[in-house]
Design an enzyme around this catalytic site. Structure first.
Site, mmCIF file in Angstrom:
data_model
loop_
_atom_site.group_PDB
_atom_site.id
_atom_site.type_symbol
_atom_site.label_atom_id
_atom_site.label_comp_id
_atom_site.label_asym_id
_atom_site.label_seq_id
_atom_site.Cartn_x
_atom_site.Cartn_y
_atom_site.Cartn_z
ATOM 1 N N ASP A 1 0.822 -1.221 0.000
ATOM 2 C CA ASP A 1 0.000 0.000 0.000
ATOM 3 C C ASP A 1 0.854 1.269 0.000
ATOM 4 O O ASP A 1 0.338 2.361 0.206
ATOM 5 C CB ASP A 1 -0.959 0.000 1.205
ATOM 6 C CG ASP A 1 -0.223 -0.033 2.547
ATOM 7 O OD1 ASP A 1 1.031 -0.007 2.557
ATOM 8 O OD2 ASP A 1 -0.908 -0.085 3.591
ATOM 9 N N GLU B 1 1.245 4.063 7.383
ATOM 10 C CA GLU B 1 0.206 3.650 6.443
ATOM 11 C C GLU B 1 -0.300 4.863 5.652
ATOM 12 O O GLU B 1 -0.041 6.015 6.026
ATOM 13 C CB GLU B 1 -0.950 3.010 7.215
ATOM 14 C CG GLU B 1 -0.567 1.735 7.979
ATOM 15 C CD GLU B 1 -0.408 0.513 7.079
ATOM 16 O OE1 GLU B 1 -0.018 0.657 5.904
ATOM 17 O OE2 GLU B 1 -0.686 -0.599 7.565
ATOM 18 N N HIS C 1 3.357 1.917 2.117
ATOM 19 C CA HIS C 1 3.877 2.368 3.413
ATOM 20 C C HIS C 1 5.391 2.194 3.494
ATOM 21 O O HIS C 1 5.972 1.330 2.837
ATOM 22 C CB HIS C 1 3.153 1.692 4.584
ATOM 23 C CG HIS C 1 3.482 0.256 4.852
ATOM 24 N ND1 HIS C 1 2.516 -0.716 4.980
ATOM 25 C CD2 HIS C 1 4.650 -0.388 5.064
ATOM 26 C CE1 HIS C 1 3.081 -1.876 5.260
ATOM 27 N NE2 HIS C 1 4.380 -1.710 5.304
HETATM 28 C C1 GLP Z 1 6.488 -4.331 6.903
HETATM 29 C C2 GLP Z 1 7.477 -3.420 7.660
HETATM 30 C C3 GLP Z 1 8.200 -2.526 6.714
HETATM 31 C C4 GLP Z 1 8.527 -3.320 5.486
HETATM 32 C C5 GLP Z 1 7.287 -3.592 4.702
HETATM 33 C C6 GLP Z 1 7.481 -4.537 3.548
HETATM 34 O O1 GLP Z 1 5.276 -4.451 7.459
HETATM 35 N N1 GLP Z 1 6.972 -2.670 8.724
HETATM 36 O O2 GLP Z 1 9.347 -1.990 7.348
HETATM 37 O O3 GLP Z 1 9.408 -2.608 4.683
HETATM 38 O O4 GLP Z 1 6.243 -3.956 5.547
HETATM 39 O O5 GLP Z 1 7.690 -5.842 4.010
HETATM 40 P P1 GLP Z 1 8.359 -6.964 3.129
HETATM 41 O O6 GLP Z 1 9.763 -6.551 2.922
HETATM 42 O O7 GLP Z 1 8.268 -8.225 3.973
HETATM 43 O O8 GLP Z 1 7.588 -7.052 1.874
#
Ligand code: GLP
Length: 259
Positions: free
Chosen positions: A135, A142, A137
């Site tokens: 999304d 968020e 973030h």
């Molecule tokens: C998570 C973390 C972020 C991370 C993102 C993507 O929830 N809080 O710091 O960068 O979402 O996660 P992933 O790398 O597992 O796709």
């Protein structure tokens, strides 16, 4: 922004590790570390360089981006545990130099303020690793987060709890609240590295790089930062429209766009 499109996740990991290594070898460094799956290859590469080439983190400090509220630090999925398991316990950080937020703090607002102050007291972050949520973030900021926000408590969206359910027995066990560095806090790091891997990230990556700067895509705030490097594998870059402006190491375009 410097945008580097690489053939695969291994190339993203080794290029990111090159940047971290250069920073760490330049002297006392403050690293900003992210959890999630995306930086795991980078951490494996840095662990390898530590054991093979003597890359030392003894003079470095680290600050985590975020933490789940309500999980004890000892929980295997707390970010406190994850970063130790995946990276910092396998290299030579000095005890007490890997900092995180206390997800069990009685007063989360006070904990958030303490954390921002401790980053400032360390001299600020030299290089910050970031992943990106589907999304848009960064950290756990968020959509609709203030672009100037400080570290604070946030409520996760259903989409993020669904995305992160793979780390827990079920989606119900994913905490609803988190503490996260704010977008304003993250923007104070001197060099931001945003990593994107896989097609699931392609829409968020395109919105962050080519969309308007808007709270609807928190990562778009990076467009305002003076030193950002975005490292993508080819699938994560697949929805970018203006690829003539970016630097490729796929062999298709010369590397011409440097700071
Ligand atoms: C998570 C973390 C972020 C991370 C993102 C993507 O929830 N809080 O710091 O960068 O979402 O996660 P992933 O790398 O597992 O796709």
């Amino acid at each position: 922004m410097e945008i580097i499109i690489l053939p695969d996740a291994d190339a993203v990991a080794s290029t990111t590790a090159d940047i971290i290594e250069e920073q760490v070898r330049s002297g006392r460094s403050v690293l900003g570390l992210a959890t999630g799956s995306t930086p795991l290859g980078t951490y494996r590469e840095l662990i390898e360089r530590h054991s093979r080439d003597g890359l030392s983190f003894a003079d470095a400090q680290a600050f985590l981006l975020d933490e789940y509220v309500g999980l004890p630090a000892s929980h295997p999925e707390s970010y406190h545990s994850v970063i130790r398991r995946e990276f910092t316990d396998s290299v030579d950080f000095t005890v007490g130099t890997v900092h995180g937020l206390d997800g069990e703090a009685e007063n989360p607002a006070a904990e958030a303020g303490r954390y921002d102050a401790s980053i400032a007291a360390a001299g600020g972050v030299d290089v910050q690793i970031l992943g990106i949520g589907t999304d848009g973030h960064i950290g756990f900021n968020e959509p609709m987060s203030s672009l100037s926000s400080r570290t604070r408590i946030k409520t996760l969206t259903e989409q993020t709890r669904r995305d992160n359910a793979r780390f827990f027995a079920s989606q119900n066990e994913v905490p609803e609240h988190v503490l996260t560095q704010g977008l304003g806090t993250i923007r104070e790091a001197r060099h931001l590295l945003l990593l994107g891997l896989g097609e699931a990230k392609a829409a968020a990556v395109a919105a962050a790089i080519e969309g308007p700067i808007a709270a609807a895509c928190p990562a778009s705030v990076l467009q305002l930062h003076p030193h950002v490097t975005i490292l993508l594998d080819a699938p994560a870059a697949s929805k970018l429209a203006h690829t003539e402006y970016y630097q490729y190491t796929l062999g298709r375009k010369p590397a011409w766009q440097r700071f």
